[in-house]
Design an enzyme around this catalytic site. Structure first.
Site, mmCIF file in Angstrom:
data_model
loop_
_atom_site.group_PDB
_atom_site.id
_atom_site.type_symbol
_atom_site.label_atom_id
_atom_site.label_comp_id
_atom_site.label_asym_id
_atom_site.label_seq_id
_atom_site.Cartn_x
_atom_site.Cartn_y
_atom_site.Cartn_z
ATOM 1 N N GLY A 97 0.750 -1.117 -0.071
ATOM 2 C CA GLY A 97 -0.047 -0.103 -0.154
ATOM 3 C C GLY A 97 0.817 1.444 0.097
ATOM 4 N N GLU A 145 2.378 -8.094 -2.251
ATOM 5 C CA GLU A 145 1.286 -8.868 -1.490
ATOM 6 C C GLU A 145 1.437 -10.376 -1.630
ATOM 7 O OE1 GLU A 145 1.160 -5.941 -3.220
ATOM 8 O OE2 GLU A 145 -0.378 -4.716 -2.154
#
Ligand SMILES: CC/C=C\C/C=C\C/C=C\C/C=C/C(=O)SCCNC(=O)CCNC(=O)[C@H](O)C(C)(C)COP(=O)(O)OP(=O)(O)OC[C@H]1O[C@@H](n2cnc3c(N)ncnc32)[C@H](O)[C@@H]1OP(=O)(O)O
Length: 280
Positions: free
Chosen positions: A131, A156
């Site tokens: 993020g 991720e």
């Protein structure tokens, strides 16, 4: 002096705020040249909690609505860390309603940043996984400090989760399909020279020059008439953003199903435990 161009806006998490009488985000209007600085400040790692996401959106909205501002430099107030990405504790052991609220806030911040009429320059002064990287990718230009510890990328898969399609689109639009495919599948975090080579950042400069470089770049972007630049930005980005806008609720449902799986909860917990055990 370059610094005179800049106005300050600090995003803080409420838990780290001093007295409650102080406003959550400070927006001073002393600046005459129209450039604000958003400094993320949520120690220890600038994780993007629901509160930080919400505050970020509010601050951006204020700046968008204040016509004295034409550009924003996004940077960090936490030494060595731009942002550790989404706050993993928001995605672990919480209710469905909480996951939905959190994910809507992530979507909202991405949409606001990606479609902002302001010139956004990321002054990346620390590591920026997942993020954190996404925030910088929504900016119009990225300046990264030349420190081998300052890796950047969408990692991720290494957490056992999947970067959503709009994270993927943002990366593809920046580095191209093949580089994005490899980077996403392997969860690559690029050191500065590599990040520059693949186009994940636009410039790598000595750490003490990140801010001044961001200011110089900002001046170049602000030399272009706003209406022409903004329409061009919209032409480039709106089709990508519209894909999410058209299916925001479905995207939230998909996230809920995904994050609620026992296997995903287990992966996230294990990852958090690993981070916590690193110290001991
Ligand atoms: C198809 C799909 C549809 C839906 C998709 C579904 C799921 C996908 C969902 C979301 C995508 C995910 C996006 C993300 O952003 S996930 C976050 C990824 N971030 C990371 O991997 C970074 C993890 N952190 C680190 O590597 C290090 O902390 C860092 C290098 C940033 C700093 O290292 P340092 O040694 O300085 O600090 P630490 O001791 O490691 O950490 C201090 C403290 O902070 C806690 N911490 C760290 N990162 C996070 C985080 N992201 N969230 C929450 N908490 C975090 C860490 O545990 C330590 O806590 P404590 O021990 O309690 O002090």
């Amino acid at each position: 002096m370059a610094q005179d161009l800049v106005d300050g806006l600090l995003i803080k998490a409420r838990s780290h705020l001093p007295p409650p009488s102080e406003p959550l985000g400070k927006l001073s209007k002393r600046d005459r040249k129209g450039v604000a600085v958003i400094k993320l400040k949520n120690p220890p790692v600038n994780s993007l909690s629901l509160e930080v996401l919400t505050e970020f959106v509010i601050s951006l909205e204020k700046l968008e609505n204040d016509k004295t501002f034409r550009g924003v430099i996004v940077t960090s107030d936490c030494p060595g860390i731009f942002s550790a990405g989404l706050d993993l504790t928001e995605m672990c052991g919480k209710s469905q309603a909480h996951y939905a609220e959190f994910w809507r806030a992530v979507q909202e911040l991405w949409l606001r940043l990606y479609l902002s009429n302001l010139v956004l320059i990321a002054a990346i002064n620390g590591v920026s996984p997942a993020g954190g990287c996404l925030i910088s990718l929504t900016c119009d230009y990225r300046v990264l400090a030349d420190n081998p510890k300052y890796n950047i990328g969408l990692n991720e898969t290494l957490l056992g989760v999947v970067a959503p399609s709009w994270f993927k689109d943002t990366l593809v639009n920046t580095v191209g399909h093949r580089t994005a495919e490899r980077a996403l599948q392997l969860g690559l975090l690029f050191p500065p020279a590599e990040a520059l080579r693949v186009g994940m950042v636009d410039q790598v400069v000595p750490e003490d020059q990140v801010h001044s470089t961001a200011l110089s770049v900002m001046a170049q972007w602000l030399a272009v008439p706003d209406h022409a630049r903004q329409l061009t930005k919209s032409l480039m980005r709106k089709p990508t953003a519209d894909r999410l806008v058209k299916q925001r609720d479905a995207d939230i449902q998909y996230f809920l199903q995904f994050v609620s799986r026992d296997s995903i909860q287990k992966s996230l917990r294990m990852y958090l435990d690993k981070l916590r055990q690193k110290k001991g």
